[in-house]
Design an enzyme around this catalytic site. Sequence first.
Site, PDB file in Angstrom:
ATOM      1  N   HIS A 215     -44.407 -56.661  15.475  1.00 55.08           N
ATOM      2  CA  HIS A 215     -44.486 -56.079  16.822  1.00 55.08           C
ATOM      3  C   HIS A 215     -45.509 -56.767  17.728  1.00 55.08           C
ATOM      4  O   HIS A 215     -45.389 -56.703  18.942  1.00 55.08           O
ATOM      5  CB  HIS A 215     -44.730 -54.563  16.757  1.00 55.08           C
TER       6      HIS A 215
ATOM      7  N   GLU B  71     -46.363 -61.280  21.633  1.00 55.43           N
ATOM      8  CA  GLU B  71     -47.419 -61.200  22.627  1.00 55.43           C
ATOM      9  C   GLU B  71     -48.622 -62.065  22.251  1.00 55.43           C
ATOM     10  O   GLU B  71     -49.130 -62.821  23.058  1.00 55.43           O
ATOM     11  CB  GLU B  71     -47.854 -59.742  22.774  1.00 55.43           C
ATOM     12  N   ASP B  72     -49.038 -61.941  21.008  1.00 53.25           N
ATOM     13  CA  ASP B  72     -50.301 -62.573  20.616  1.00 53.25           C
ATOM     14  C   ASP B  72     -50.129 -63.983  20.079  1.00 53.25           C
ATOM     15  O   ASP B  72     -51.078 -64.748  20.033  1.00 53.25           O
ATOM     16  CB  ASP B  72     -50.999 -61.730  19.531  1.00 53.25           C
TER      17      ASP B  72
HETATM   18 MN    MN Z   1     -50.103 -53.218  17.430  1.00 49.46          MN
END
Ligand code: MN
Length: 756
Positions: A99, A103-104
């Site tokens: 998840h 993004e990261d």
């Molecule tokens: Mn998280």
Amino acid sequence: MPAPVATTASPETHPAAAPAPAPAGDAAAASFAALTDKLDYLDAADIKRVREAYRFADEAHLGQFRASGEPYITHPIAVAGLCAGWKLDAQAIMAALMHDAMEDCGVTKVELIERFGAPTAELVDGLTKLDKLQFSTKEESQAESFRKMLLAMSRDVRVILVKLADRLHNMRTMDAMAAHKRARIARETLDIYAPIAHRLGLNQIYRELQELSFKYLQPWRYGALSKAVRKARGYRRDIVERVRLEVEKALQDSQLPAQVYGREKTIFSIYQKMREKHLSFAQVSDLFGFRVVVKSLPECYLALGVLHQLYKPLPGRFKDYIAIPKANGYQSLHTTLVNPLGTAVEFQIRTETMHAVAEEGIAAHWMYKTVDGVLPPDGTRQGAVWLQSLIDIQQETRDSAEFLEHLKIDLFPDAIYVFTPKSKILALPKGATPVDFAYAIHSDVGDRCVSAKVNGEPVALRTELRSGDVVEIVSAPSARPNPAWLNFVRTGRARSKIRHYLKNLEAEESLELGEKLLGKALRAEGLTLPGGDEQAGGPEGQLWQALLRWSGNRTRRELLVDVGQGRKIASIVAKRMAALLTETGARPDALTLTAGRFVADDNMPAQGTVVIDGNQGATIQLAACCRPIPGDAIVGYLGRGEGLVVHTAECSVGRRLFERDTERWIDVEWADEPARSFETAVSVLVDNGKGVLAQVAQAVSAAEADITHIDMGHERAGATAELRLLLSVKDRQHLADVLRALKRAPAVLKVARVKP
Ligand code: MN
């Protein structure tokens, strides 16, 4: 106020800036082994795929650490573990593991689709989008919209479940975080995520999120209250234990196999009760309660009977939530009993399935799924029906497969939620466009809107908005609504505002035309249009009032619009006005022109003549029978209710109308420099063959005109064919040029302008 869309990553999930070495002993927590025990409900193939997702995430987060110093991968593993507790499917577990990867770690959606398939990639993408949203507005009323937006954006209830697990794990592990960050996240959790958990019936998570938020938002109060609770429980432990044993024995004696649990209220709910009911801590009586969990629905009522024989029920405290479940699907019997020591204790009686729904809500569906996917048949309302009331799905859903389908589509299928540049949230119907958005803000913004930006990018006004979009409207004071907007707006509000505007605009044009027409008719009587209106004092006001009584109109404006639209004849109104002036004996020179000026006026390009420049709206039409263009001699016919229709002077249709109704003819003339091109019809007889159309089109364009329509006729193809063209030309001279060019084309036999 900052925009709600965060820049890169949400702080609670982002690793600490400086990579720290992993503390010893975390290897186990960071490995797949931490998860395997919980996955035994999946088959071998699914476990293999989950393991692949783990490897992928582990690699992506390599070298990243949480604020606590643990390897970052421990967080996704813990989130996946929570989801496994609900027995979510393999796709959801995989999404939980990955998840934070997009993004990261710069993982792309395409990459995820290729490696794990589209459904899992969609879940991860949904989670990433939710991560970018931060609730920053202080307005209470916005919280509900924000919650709905989150649900709408999730599209799949599994995204929400993983998100709640993510939030829960972050809340459980916030100690290493800076205090101001903790407070912001706790506030957001209390306002947004806890209510969503509640709405979905995940009461266990709901209570824990509230409790943790309270702990971080009001540490001192939390500390004091939990101390008091510990103390009070100590005093009452004996009583509670005695009650529990007595109840268990009574149920056993009645051959009712049941589990009896003590139930403790959370610190937050005690605090809430104190605050709402203005109680001191000592006055909160129900720190304790019991749950009796039985096997079947009839046993719930049997157990109730046993308890009521054992202890005295408190009148008015019995509630049957089995017969009448709560809106979120909750079912139980509630009763409060007074034991021999005088302590009142609440009992909740329910089946195992009811208990699962009460604690885990929507997630209970996966937990208690049997082989055929149906909840245990113990009389509990079907999960499908429950979900229906939960998320307002319109049509009945009866079977489990359908239930699952509903979980995978929009939770709010008909609405989208978008932001203004100032972070206000607006709810709009699905398919709404920037124009709908503009009118939702204010009708002035809608009327003056010229273009729009979505998330900072310019977009067409007909673009469909999506949940989470930040929409900005560019407006100009001179801008006006465009009738074409009616083709794509979705909201009734925008539609009616645009229609209203256009109607007014038409009335405005008709008023202007009416003034001109009546002015001209009055001059023929030797009069001029009197100033003022029915509201004016003196002879002018009286004159208008008398005229309106006669015409049946309410206002001067309405009468003139009627004249402009042809519902009333200017010359008749003018004659009536002249008669009224004579009747009332009003002095003619106050209202009339001198004879000399009247004559001089008539020689000027007459004031009553309507000038056609192509700019007129719906009030003035160019007749479709003869399609006049500048240079043609023209006449104007005031149609009944359709405004002024311009025909060529030689038009046979126009001539017939003239003979019938001479009163309705108006002088019209072309403007010196019309504002646009005009359409007229031309008939072209051609040799039927290849490339004919190309020749025709080329001839027209060589003469710098445009074809706006071609009609080939319906006759069967013969040696020759007649084409009917609509041409857009500047004037008669231009048309002559075009016709000449057409005649020169080899395939063209005959060319003529179409006349009725
Ligand atoms: Mn998280």
